[in-house]
Design a protein around this motif. Structure first.
Motif, PDB file in Angstrom:
ATOM      1  N   MET A 104       0.827  -1.215   0.000  1.00 29.92           N
ATOM      2  CA  MET A 104       0.000   0.000   0.000  1.00 29.92           C
ATOM      3  C   MET A 104       0.854   1.255   0.000  1.00 29.92           C
ATOM      4  SD  MET A 104      -3.103  -0.950   2.594  1.00 29.92           S
ATOM      5  CE  MET A 104      -4.435  -2.035   2.048  1.00 29.92           C
ATOM      6  N   ARG A 105       1.887   1.255   0.819  1.00 31.64           N
ATOM      7  CA  ARG A 105       2.753   2.433   0.916  1.00 31.64           C
ATOM      8  C   ARG A 105       3.402   2.745  -0.435  1.00 31.64           C
ATOM      9  NH1 ARG A 105       4.877   0.847   5.126  1.00 31.64           N
ATOM     10  NH2 ARG A 105       6.641  -0.275   4.224  1.00 31.64           N
ATOM     11  N   GLU A 106       3.903   1.729  -1.117  1.00 33.15           N
ATOM     12  CA  GLU A 106       4.531   1.937  -2.417  1.00 33.15           C
ATOM     13  C   GLU A 106       3.511   2.426  -3.448  1.00 33.15           C
ATOM     14  OE1 GLU A 106       7.636   1.857  -3.418  1.00 33.15           O
ATOM     15  OE2 GLU A 106       8.442   1.311  -1.458  1.00 33.15           O
ATOM     16  N   PHE A 107       2.319   1.854  -3.424  1.00 31.92           N
ATOM     17  CA  PHE A 107       1.312   2.231  -4.409  1.00 31.92           C
ATOM     18  C   PHE A 107       0.884   3.686  -4.215  1.00 31.92           C
ATOM     19  CE2 PHE A 107      -2.796   2.609  -6.390  1.00 31.92           C
ATOM     20  CZ  PHE A 107      -2.749   1.758  -7.487  1.00 31.92           C
ATOM     21  N   PHE A 153       2.298 -10.811 -14.672  1.00 33.95           N
ATOM     22  CA  PHE A 153       3.651 -10.378 -15.018  1.00 33.95           C
ATOM     23  C   PHE A 153       3.796  -8.864 -14.859  1.00 33.95           C
ATOM     24  CE2 PHE A 153       2.902 -14.347 -17.275  1.00 33.95           C
ATOM     25  CZ  PHE A 153       4.042 -15.058 -16.963  1.00 33.95           C
ATOM     26  N   ARG A 154       2.737  -8.128 -15.198  1.00 34.03           N
ATOM     27  CA  ARG A 154       2.808  -6.675 -15.052  1.00 34.03           C
ATOM     28  C   ARG A 154       2.851  -6.275 -13.575  1.00 34.03           C
ATOM     29  NH1 ARG A 154      -0.822  -7.063 -19.550  1.00 34.03           N
ATOM     30  NH2 ARG A 154      -2.682  -6.851 -18.230  1.00 34.03           N
ATOM     31  N   VAL A 155       2.081  -6.971 -12.747  1.00 36.86           N
ATOM     32  CA  VAL A 155       2.089  -6.658 -11.317  1.00 36.86           C
ATOM     33  C   VAL A 155       3.455  -6.972 -10.711  1.00 36.86           C
ATOM     34  CG1 VAL A 155       1.047  -7.191  -9.085  1.00 36.86           C
ATOM     35  CG2 VAL A 155      -0.390  -7.060 -11.126  1.00 36.86           C
ATOM     36  N   ARG A 156       4.017  -8.126 -11.078  1.00 37.92           N
ATOM     37  CA  ARG A 156       5.326  -8.485 -10.533  1.00 37.92           C
ATOM     38  C   ARG A 156       6.397  -7.500 -11.000  1.00 37.92           C
ATOM     39  NH1 ARG A 156       5.167 -13.178 -12.005  1.00 37.92           N
ATOM     40  NH2 ARG A 156       4.495 -14.176 -10.078  1.00 37.92           N
ATOM     41  N   ALA A 157       6.311  -7.070 -12.246  1.00 38.62           N
ATOM     42  CA  ALA A 157       7.285  -6.101 -12.754  1.00 38.62           C
ATOM     43  C   ALA A 157       7.160  -4.780 -12.006  1.00 38.62           C
ATOM     44  CB  ALA A 157       7.077  -5.890 -14.250  1.00 38.62           C
ATOM     45  N   TRP A 158       5.924  -4.347 -11.735  1.00 36.79           N
ATOM     46  CA  TRP A 158       5.710  -3.101 -10.986  1.00 36.79           C
ATOM     47  C   TRP A 158       6.372  -3.195  -9.614  1.00 36.79           C
ATOM     48  CZ3 TRP A 158       3.449  -1.863  -6.350  1.00 36.79           C
ATOM     49  CH2 TRP A 158       3.150  -0.506  -6.125  1.00 36.79           C
ATOM     50  N   MET A 159       6.223  -4.331  -8.950  1.00 36.87           N
ATOM     51  CA  MET A 159       6.821  -4.498  -7.623  1.00 36.87           C
ATOM     52  C   MET A 159       8.341  -4.569  -7.702  1.00 36.87           C
ATOM     53  SD  MET A 159       4.111  -7.095  -5.780  1.00 36.87           S
ATOM     54  CE  MET A 159       2.419  -6.551  -5.461  1.00 36.87           C
ATOM     55  N   ASN A 160       8.839  -5.268  -8.693  1.00 35.51           N
ATOM     56  CA  ASN A 160      10.295  -5.413  -8.810  1.00 35.51           C
ATOM     57  C   ASN A 160      10.976  -4.072  -9.093  1.00 35.51           C
ATOM     58  OD1 ASN A 160      10.212  -8.157  -8.327  1.00 35.51           O
ATOM     59  ND2 ASN A 160      10.121  -8.717 -10.495  1.00 35.51           N
ATOM     60  N   THR A 161      10.350  -3.234  -9.920  1.00 34.91           N
ATOM     61  CA  THR A 161      10.971  -1.950 -10.238  1.00 34.91           C
ATOM     62  C   THR A 161      10.986  -1.009  -9.038  1.00 34.91           C
ATOM     63  OG1 THR A 161       8.848  -1.115 -11.051  1.00 34.91           O
ATOM     64  CG2 THR A 161      10.350  -2.073 -12.673  1.00 34.91           C
ATOM     65  N   ARG A 162      10.214  -1.319  -8.028  1.00 31.68           N
ATOM     66  CA  ARG A 162      10.201  -0.494  -6.801  1.00 31.68           C
ATOM     67  C   ARG A 162      10.886  -1.187  -5.634  1.00 31.68           C
ATOM     68  NH1 ARG A 162       6.795   0.524 -10.316  1.00 31.68           N
ATOM     69  NH2 ARG A 162       6.126   2.670 -10.720  1.00 31.68           N
ATOM     70  N   ASP A 163      11.627  -2.254  -5.957  1.00 35.16           N
ATOM     71  CA  ASP A 163      12.355  -3.009  -4.935  1.00 35.16           C
ATOM     72  C   ASP A 163      11.448  -3.425  -3.782  1.00 35.16           C
ATOM     73  OD1 ASP A 163      14.821  -2.846  -6.264  1.00 35.16           O
ATOM     74  OD2 ASP A 163      15.227  -0.862  -5.423  1.00 35.16           O
ATOM     75  N   LEU A 164      10.214  -3.762  -4.132  1.00 35.45           N
ATOM     76  CA  LEU A 164       9.250  -4.226  -3.133  1.00 35.45           C
ATOM     77  C   LEU A 164       9.366  -5.737  -3.032  1.00 35.45           C
ATOM     78  CD1 LEU A 164       6.858  -3.695  -1.222  1.00 35.45           C
ATOM     79  CD2 LEU A 164       5.342  -3.872  -3.209  1.00 35.45           C
ATOM     80  N   TYR A 176      -2.622  -5.186  -4.412  1.00 35.29           N
ATOM     81  CA  TYR A 176      -2.441  -4.361  -5.599  1.00 35.29           C
ATOM     82  C   TYR A 176      -3.735  -4.289  -6.406  1.00 35.29           C
ATOM     83  CZ  TYR A 176      -0.566  -2.652 -10.035  1.00 35.29           C
ATOM     84  OH  TYR A 176      -0.345  -1.918 -11.178  1.00 35.29           O
ATOM     85  N   TYR A 177      -4.416  -5.415  -6.549  1.00 35.91           N
ATOM     86  CA  TYR A 177      -5.682  -5.439  -7.290  1.00 35.91           C
ATOM     87  C   TYR A 177      -6.696  -4.473  -6.671  1.00 35.91           C
ATOM     88  CZ  TYR A 177     -10.256  -7.153  -8.825  1.00 35.91           C
ATOM     89  OH  TYR A 177     -11.537  -7.233  -9.310  1.00 35.91           O
ATOM     90  N   ALA A 178      -6.848  -4.519  -5.345  1.00 41.48           N
ATOM     91  CA  ALA A 178      -7.803  -3.642  -4.666  1.00 41.48           C
ATOM     92  C   ALA A 178      -7.433  -2.176  -4.866  1.00 41.48           C
ATOM     93  CB  ALA A 178      -7.854  -3.992  -3.180  1.00 41.48           C
TER      94      ALA A 178
END
Length: 573
Positions: free
Chosen positions: A218-221, A473-484, A496-498
């Protein structure tokens, strides 16, 4: 008799007293009749939302092709929705009927029409109506009554044939129009010109790793979204033909975590206190260990959207307009187990031993399973309640020795999720099949005994690990690019979906910050390519509040790596 001493006084003051009396009487009569004649907005709301008139009768009128009806299902909210902002489906566009729209001349806002123009199926009639330059004057109370009764707007133009023509007496009509005057005329609490306020409710004694994973996502989003929103606010005319139309919709998110005290009886008071200090527009996510009902009831009473909390026990028998869940939790799993057992071809009678403790996460799904098997003469359901592992062992051995029919054991561990695995060999000694809910599969990281693996079945209300979902794959990429760090993939992907669904919803209500309107948009958007692969399908419809409706029954095929395979199709109870 009036004394001689008072008569001169009365003679002089009599006319004044009469005037005062008449004035007082006139004031009383005016107030009395004003109260009588003031339209009943509560009655108007009931007419609009429930289709019941002042006499307690269903709405009557005529619909397309002059077909008469006498049915409360023809209420206004069915098409114009509770928010009054209308709907569009199957090429039919239902106009909004909010107070700010009806009682002003008709205008077109590109931002308001954007999602309808580019997201709905568009037949010829739909395209013509959406792009028509037709304008109309503002409705008055009289012209609106004519539109409702005769289907004619203020300019004399016929309304869509889909619009029913209602038979309402003057009292009911006045009440309905009074309700429409105030329908969605102002933003709901929890939003101002710059900020939309959100909160996440977290209960005591939740798993610390799960809590950390949810809140980190949540914090990253929120940080990512606010950076993007601030950029739009700083450059409102970067794309004048498109983005500037949405400038009025941009709001920064302010997100808080509301921690609850240990005693659930104090939760309503704590929630009310925090809400008084800072109203929030919606709750997003959330987590408690046990029954979610106190938070659910607070949201219903306060009309606050509560979007996709993580709970094994969402209320399934309560009024639910404002809370949306991924599924029915353990109640769904119990229904799926019952459906699985009823589908078996066993010719002989079986005893189902329903094993549970007194806590809600155990007793509530056990009760649902009993109800699910009611009426099937092949199964005799026997309850075995326990409060400790020692008591479970003792009662199980006594009960099992008394049974002559083969035993199917269904275990609801509740708080014993992490310790029940050690007791399964004893249970398997007397049972031909052991069924457990998904938390028992995920809580036990050690291997189940190999000699009983063939008897173990688990309900599994998620997508199978081998399934393919592009959005994952898009969700995982979003998390990886933010070092989450992805510590709990399903929980973080669902978070993330919510959040993503809330973002879409807030963007498309534009600056009409109605909580009902937000929920109505989410109902339509839930299945629109946002599923990150945690469930086979996530979808909602008008009034639906559980996005995933089924479960698998699975067995382990690799005890060490927790690989599973389904023993049948996806079960929708």
């Amino acid at each position: 008799m009036v004394s001689g001493l008072l008569w001169p006084i009365i003679k002089k003051t009599g006319p004044l007293l009469m005037l005062l009396g008449l004035a007082a009487g006139g004031y009383w009569l005016n107030r009395h009749y004003r109260e009588i004649l003031t339209p009943d907005i509560a009655l108007g709301e009931r007419l609009y939302q429930q289709g019941v008139d002042g006499g307690g009768h269903a709405l009557q009128g005529v619909t397309q092709n002059d077909i008469a009806f006498d049915d409360a299902q023809f209420n206004c909210a069915q098409c114009h929705r509770r928010s009054g902002f209308g709907s569009s489906e199957g090429g039919n566009y239902v106009l909004p009927v909010t107070g700010t729209i009806l009682f002003k001349p008709r205008t077109f806002e590109r931002a308001d029409l954007f999602n309808k123009l580019f997201k709905e199926s568009q037949g010829q009639v739909f395209r013509a109506r959406m792009r028509s330059a037709y304008q109309r004057p503002a409705y008055s109370d009289e012209s609106l009554a004519r539109a409702i009764r005769e289907g004619v707007d203020p300019s004399g133009r016929q309304l869509s044939p889909l619009m029913p023509r209602y038979r309402l007496n003057d009292t009911d009509m006045a009440a309905l129009i009074a309700y429409l005057h105030q329908l969605s005329i102002r933003n709901d609490p929890g939003v101002d010109e710059q900020t939309v306020y959100l909160a996440t409710v977290v209960g005591p004694n939740v798993d610390s790793a799960d809590k950390t994973a949810m809140l980190a996502t949540m914090r990253e989003f929120v940080e990512w979204l606010n950076l993007e929103t601030q950029g739009n606010l700083d450059h409102p005319n970067f794309s004048p033909g498109y983005r500037s139309d949405f400038a009025k919709a941009f709001r920064l998110w302010r997100h808080e975590v509301w921690e609850l005290p240990a005693d659930p009886r104090q939760w309503p008071t704590e929630l009310a206190s925090r809400y008084r200090r800072q109203p929030v527009f919606a709750f997003i996510g959330g987590m408690v260990n046990g029954d979610w009902t106190p938070i659910h009831d607070f949201c219903e009473a306060s009309r606050i959207p509560c979007l996709f909390p993580f709970t094994d026990l969402p209320p399934t028998g309560h009024t639910n307009r404002y809370s949306m869940y991924f599924n029915q939790g353990l109640i769904l799993e119990a229904k799926a187990m019952g459906r699985f057992l009823r589908a078996q071809k066993d010719p002989e009678t079986r005893t189902v031993v329903n094993i549970h403790s007194g806590e809600p996460r155990s007793s509530q799904p056990a009760k649902t399973l009993t109800q699910s098997l009611h009426g099937d003469k092949r199964y005799l359901v026997v309850d075995l309640t326990f409060e400790s592992i020692e008591q479970l062992r003792d009662q199980w051995q006594k009960l099992a020795r008394q049974q002559s029919a083969p035993i199917q054991a269904v275990i609801w561990p509740g708080t014993f999720d992490k310790t029940i695995a050690a007791e399964l060999p004893l249970l398997a000694r007397y049972a031909e099949r052991l069924l457990l809910p998904s938390p028992a599969l995920e809580a036990n990281q050690t291997r189940f005994p190999a000699d009983i693996a063939g008897k173990l079945y688990f309900s599994y209300p998620y997508e199978l690990p081998t399934a393919y979902h592009p959005h994952a794959f898009r969700v995982r990429a979003w998390m990886n690019t933010r070092d989450l760090a992805i510590e709990n993939q399903r929980l973080q992907f669902n978070t993330y979906y919510a959040l993503n669904l809330l973002q879409f919803g807030l963007e498309h209500v534009v600056d009409h910050f109605s909580r009902d309107y937000l929920l109505e948009y989410i109902e339509n958007e839930a299945e629109n390519q946002l599923n990150p692969g945690t469930f086979p399908r996530l979808s909602l419809g008008p009034g639906q509040r559980f996005a995933s409706k089924g479960a698998y029954i699975v067995q382990l095929v690799n005890n060490d790596q927790r690989q599973i395979h389904p023993v049948g199709d996806w079960i929708i109870p």
